[in-house]
Design a protein around this motif. Structure first.
Motif, PDB file in Angstrom:
ATOM      1  N   VAL A 135       0.846  -1.200   0.000  1.00  0.00           N
ATOM      2  CA  VAL A 135       0.000   0.000   0.000  1.00  0.00           C
ATOM      3  C   VAL A 135       0.877   1.245   0.000  1.00  0.00           C
ATOM      4  O   VAL A 135       0.655   2.184  -0.782  1.00  0.00           O
ATOM      5  N   VAL A 136       1.914   1.241   0.863  1.00  0.00           N
ATOM      6  CA  VAL A 136       2.794   2.409   0.945  1.00  0.00           C
ATOM      7  C   VAL A 136       3.536   2.607  -0.371  1.00  0.00           C
ATOM      8  O   VAL A 136       3.654   3.729  -0.874  1.00  0.00           O
ATOM      9  N   PHE A 137       3.999   1.474  -0.951  1.00  0.00           N
ATOM     10  CA  PHE A 137       4.726   1.610  -2.226  1.00  0.00           C
ATOM     11  C   PHE A 137       3.834   2.213  -3.306  1.00  0.00           C
ATOM     12  O   PHE A 137       4.238   3.133  -4.019  1.00  0.00           O
TER      13      PHE A 137
ATOM     14  N   PHE B  35       2.216   6.380  -6.908  1.00  0.00           N
ATOM     15  CA  PHE B  35       1.171   7.260  -7.451  1.00  0.00           C
ATOM     16  C   PHE B  35       1.565   8.716  -7.291  1.00  0.00           C
ATOM     17  O   PHE B  35       1.431   9.518  -8.232  1.00  0.00           O
ATOM     18  N   LEU B  36       2.086   9.075  -6.105  1.00  0.00           N
ATOM     19  CA  LEU B  36       2.498  10.466  -5.872  1.00  0.00           C
ATOM     20  C   LEU B  36       3.605  10.870  -6.834  1.00  0.00           C
ATOM     21  O   LEU B  36       3.571  11.950  -7.435  1.00  0.00           O
TER      22      LEU B  36
ATOM     23  N   PHE C 250      13.175   5.773  -1.071  1.00  0.00           N
ATOM     24  CA  PHE C 250      14.497   5.421  -0.536  1.00  0.00           C
ATOM     25  C   PHE C 250      14.379   4.827   0.860  1.00  0.00           C
ATOM     26  O   PHE C 250      15.101   3.878   1.195  1.00  0.00           O
ATOM     27  N   VAL C 251      13.477   5.362   1.679  1.00  0.00           N
ATOM     28  CA  VAL C 251      13.275   4.787   3.016  1.00  0.00           C
ATOM     29  C   VAL C 251      12.779   3.350   2.897  1.00  0.00           C
ATOM     30  O   VAL C 251      13.237   2.454   3.616  1.00  0.00           O
ATOM     31  N   MET C 252      11.866   3.094   1.931  1.00  0.00           N
ATOM     32  CA  MET C 252      11.371   1.730   1.745  1.00  0.00           C
ATOM     33  C   MET C 252      12.468   0.787   1.300  1.00  0.00           C
ATOM     34  O   MET C 252      12.407  -0.412   1.558  1.00  0.00           O
ATOM     35  N   LEU C 253      13.510   1.322   0.634  1.00  0.00           N
ATOM     36  CA  LEU C 253      14.610   0.489   0.166  1.00  0.00           C
ATOM     37  C   LEU C 253      15.734   0.408   1.197  1.00  0.00           C
ATOM     38  O   LEU C 253      16.854   0.027   0.857  1.00  0.00           O
TER      39      LEU C 253
END
Lengths: 163, 101
Positions: free
Chosen positions: A4-6, A11-12, A44-47
């Motif tokens: 969902v966050v990705f 989308f943003l 980048f935070v997600m990675l």
């Protein structure tokens, strides 16, 4: 949850990037560019690249975007929209960009990447600092010289001659 | 999330920046599209770093260098744009033809 966050960040990023290349008012374009850069920091935070996310916000949002907004304020009237923002290449450009994205996705999906299944290192900032001071110290110093050269070059280019 | 999602996102972002560079007339808008393309390259670097060598950091180091070089590029590019505006009173990239032949 991660998905969902990705998709929210994707989308943003895509919608604000489309706004950057298609809006009439150049100042609104710059504001959407800021939103896009923030969302890239989220990616980048997600990675697991926390330091890079901080760098992204500090340098891109804090420096480059402000620089672009200053340049816009120095070169164009903020009130009112520019009637002609695009040249006559709009359809050809969109066609070429579509060809580019389809060929990129096609070739990527037909390529095998050797993935590792180990977990990422927990303290990326510490390791990055060590690497920058040991293995990558020469490019690190060179890039600081490049920044100094760009600084002096920008001052000399933009300076008014004669005084 | 898998590697392919991030690569697709980066490809789409790169193509949007490419479209902006091809079609914009305002020189600052062209520079903004260039920043989009730099960010797409950075997403690629970090994603490959995360999914193929999670215990190394070379991709992130390269991404940091890309950010620094992009900052230098933006500085010099915007200085040139301001100089063009001072001399020509516009920054329309289609009508700036000093280097065309």
């Amino acid at each position: 949850m991660e998905q969902v966050v990705f998709y929210l960040f994707a989308f943003l990023i895509i919608s604000s990037a489309l706004a950057v290349v298609s809006l009439k008012n150049i100042f609104h374009c710059a504001l959407f560019l800021v939103l896009c850069l923030f969302s890239v920091a989220g990616i980048f935070v997600m990675l697991h690249a926390e330091f890079l996310a901080a760098v992204q916000i500090l340098i891109y949002v804090g420096a480059v975007a402000i620089l672009i907004i200053f340049a816009i304020m120095l070169t164009s009237k903020l009130a009112g929209r520019d009637p002609i923002m695009t040249n006559e290449m709009t359809f050809i450009g969109a066609f070429l960009a579509l060809i580019l994205v389809f060929s990129l996705v096609y070739s990527l999906s037909n390529t095998f990447f050797r993935l590792a299944d180990t977990e990422p290192a927990p303290q990326s900032t510490l390791e990055l600092g060590k690497l920058l001071m040991t293995e990558f110290v020469l490019p690190f110093e060179l890039v600081s010289v490049l920044l100094l050269a760009a600084l002096i070059g920008a001052i000399i280019i933009a300076r008014r001659e004669g005084n | 999330m898998e590697l392919m999602h991030y690569l697709t996102l980066a490809a789409i972002l790169f193509s949007i920046g490419f479209y902006g560079i091809l079609t914009r007339r305002n020189a600052i808008a062209i520079l903004m599209s260039l920043e989009l393309m730099f960010n797409a390259a950075n997403i690629n670097l970090v994603a490959f770093n995360r999914f193929t060598t999670p215990d190394g950091f070379t991709g992130q180091i390269f991404a940091i260098f890309v950010v620094v070089v992009a900052a230098a590029e933006a500085t010099v590019g915007l200085a040139i744009v301001i100089l063009i505006y001072r001399n020509w009173r516009h920054i329309d990239a289609d009508r700036v033809n000093l280097l065309k032949w």
